[in-house]
Write an enzyme that holds these catalytic residues in place. Structure first.
Site, short mmCIF file in Angstrom:
data_model
loop_
_atom_site.label_atom_id
_atom_site.label_comp_id
_atom_site.label_asym_id
_atom_site.label_seq_id
_atom_site.Cartn_x
_atom_site.Cartn_y
_atom_site.Cartn_z
N SER A 6 0.68 -1.31 0.02
CA SER A 6 -0.04 0.06 -0.09
C SER A 6 0.76 1.21 0.03
CB SER A 6 -0.89 0.04 1.34
OG SER A 6 -0.19 -0.09 2.39
N HIS B 114 -5.51 -3.57 -1.75
CA HIS B 114 -5.29 -2.63 -2.44
C HIS B 114 -5.27 -3.27 -3.96
CE1 HIS B 114 -4.69 0.71 0.06
NE2 HIS B 114 -4.13 -0.01 1.18
N LYS C 66 -12.49 -0.44 -0.01
CA LYS C 66 -11.60 0.41 -1.02
C LYS C 66 -12.14 0.45 -2.16
CE LYS C 66 -7.20 -0.17 1.68
NZ LYS C 66 -8.00 -0.74 2.65
#
Length: 395
Positions: free
Chosen positions: A183, A211, A242
């Site tokens: 990340s 991610h 996310k």
């Protein structure tokens, strides 16, 4: 007692401030999107959210959440195995499994819980975990809660991983644990090579796709798609917070027996409420949208290529990236904060990252691209970066 402890805390906090490491939270007064208002009514372009596909304010997700709250209520008020499971939870678990090509899925309140509750139920002191040095804090904490023997290999270093696997032959079972996308840097794990070593040294593979899911791979199905390894990895963890709508909720998906045992023994699952029905319904709608077409993923990939190419051409020190994360390296903690503050004055909303979030001397501004960004917004962001960098003698 607290008087003495209070003085200790005040001293510690002052030391953090003096070192330029104190974190201030800024307040947003609009929905999360590519353009937002911060407290005081100031308009800014948002380059620091994990809203990779721009779904955080998507009308279809909002409507799905509203409808499910009307039909199934506000919250579950219970853990899953007592009376906290609805049909929507089971439907979402199937949708996650279908998306990743896995056998079964278990939902958690967050991916931090999924990682924290993963290793301890599966492994004992007879076993081993081999973990990438730059893995997320949630994986690190999950490993700490487990009695398995711990090994660590340098980020993405397959020669070092092989040495750790050789050492771990002394244990009964072995799991290699890695982020899909790291990340802070934006690099993708070399999953194909990791899998080859796992086969050679008889190990399982666990990948955190937080991610990378929705982002990496031609259709955004994550690192297993990128390396043409759909269904091969034994354990995948991820988040709904996310790319998949930006709310809350995490999951572990993978082999059926692993998921079954987690339902029986994973502590964050057994002792935490189920995610609310509206969250599950919005998550279900997200996977419906992502199987409908590839428009959002294509736009995200185009935006990322556009931004990174032009930032490099301007002379910025950019970490190699294969994701929607662009790490603009500044190295100095105070400079990263000054740079971020100056950018906000230019209408660009970013955050400076510094120790302990990244190693000492590795401060940066992490730019996160979104499918929601327009070309005009990207151009404004690049121009502001150049202007501030010249003013602060970075370029």
């Amino acid at each position: 007692m607290y008087n003495d402890f209070q003085k200790h805390l005040q001293t510690t906090l002052q030391e953090i401030k003096d070192a330029g490491l104190y974190k201030n939270e800024r307040v947003i007064i609009t929905p999360q999107s590519s353009a937002i208002k911060v407290e005081g009514g100031v308009d800014v372009i948002n380059f620091c959210a994990n809203n990779y596909l721009g779904l955080a304010d998507n009308p279809e997700l909002i409507q799905a959440a509203k409808e499910r709250m009307d039909s199934r209520g506000y919250g579950m008020a219970s853990v899953r195995f007592i009376c906290g499971t609805q049909d929507t939870h089971k439907q979402l678990e199937k949708a996650v499994s279908d998306f990743f090509g896995t056998e079964d899925t278990i939902l958690y309140a967050a991916c931090f819980d999924a990682n924290g509750g993963l290793f301890e139920p599966l492994l004992t002191e007879q076993d081993a975990i081999i973990s990438d040095a730059l893995n997320h804090a949630s994986i690190i904490d999950g490993v700490r809660l487990c009695k398995a023997v711990r090994y660590r290999y340098k980020n993405g270093d397959m020669a070092d991983l092989e040495q750790q696997l050789i050492a771990a032959q002394a244990q009964r079972f072995r799991i290699i644990a890695t982020d899909g996308v790291f990340s802070m840097d934006g690099n993708v794990c070399p999953l194909d090579k990791i899998y080859e070593l796992a086969q050679k040294y008889n190990a399982l593979v666990m990948v955190d796709e937080s991610h990378s899911a929705g982002v990496v791979g031609k259709t955004g199905h994550g690192v297993t798609e990128l390396y043409n390894m759909r269904g091969k990895v034994e354990i995948i963890t991820g988040t709904l917070g996310k790319a998949f709508g930006g709310s809350v909720g995490g999951f572990t998906t993978g082999r059926k027996e692993i998921i079954d045992l987690l339902r029986q023994r994973s502590r964050p699952y057994l002792f935490s409420n189920s995610i609310p029905p509206m969250i599950a319904a919005a998550g279900l709608k997200t996977f419906e949208l992502l199987t409908r077409d590839n428009t959002l993923q294509d736009r995200l990939h185009a935006n990322t290529d556009y931004f990174v190419t032009r930032m490099k051409a301007a002379g910025f020190d950019i970490k190699p990236t294969q994701s929607a994360i662009c790490a603009v390296m500044l190295y100095d903690a105070r400079l990263s904060q000054e740079f971020a503050a100056a950018l906000q004055q230019e209408g660009i909303y970013v955050t400076g990252f510094y120790y302990p979030v990244v190693p000492q001397g590795q401060a940066r501004i992490r730019v996160q691209l979104s499918a929601a960004h327009t070309t005009e917004q990207l151009d404004k962001g690049i121009a502001a970066f150049i202007k501030v960098a010249k003013a602060l003698n970075v370029l």
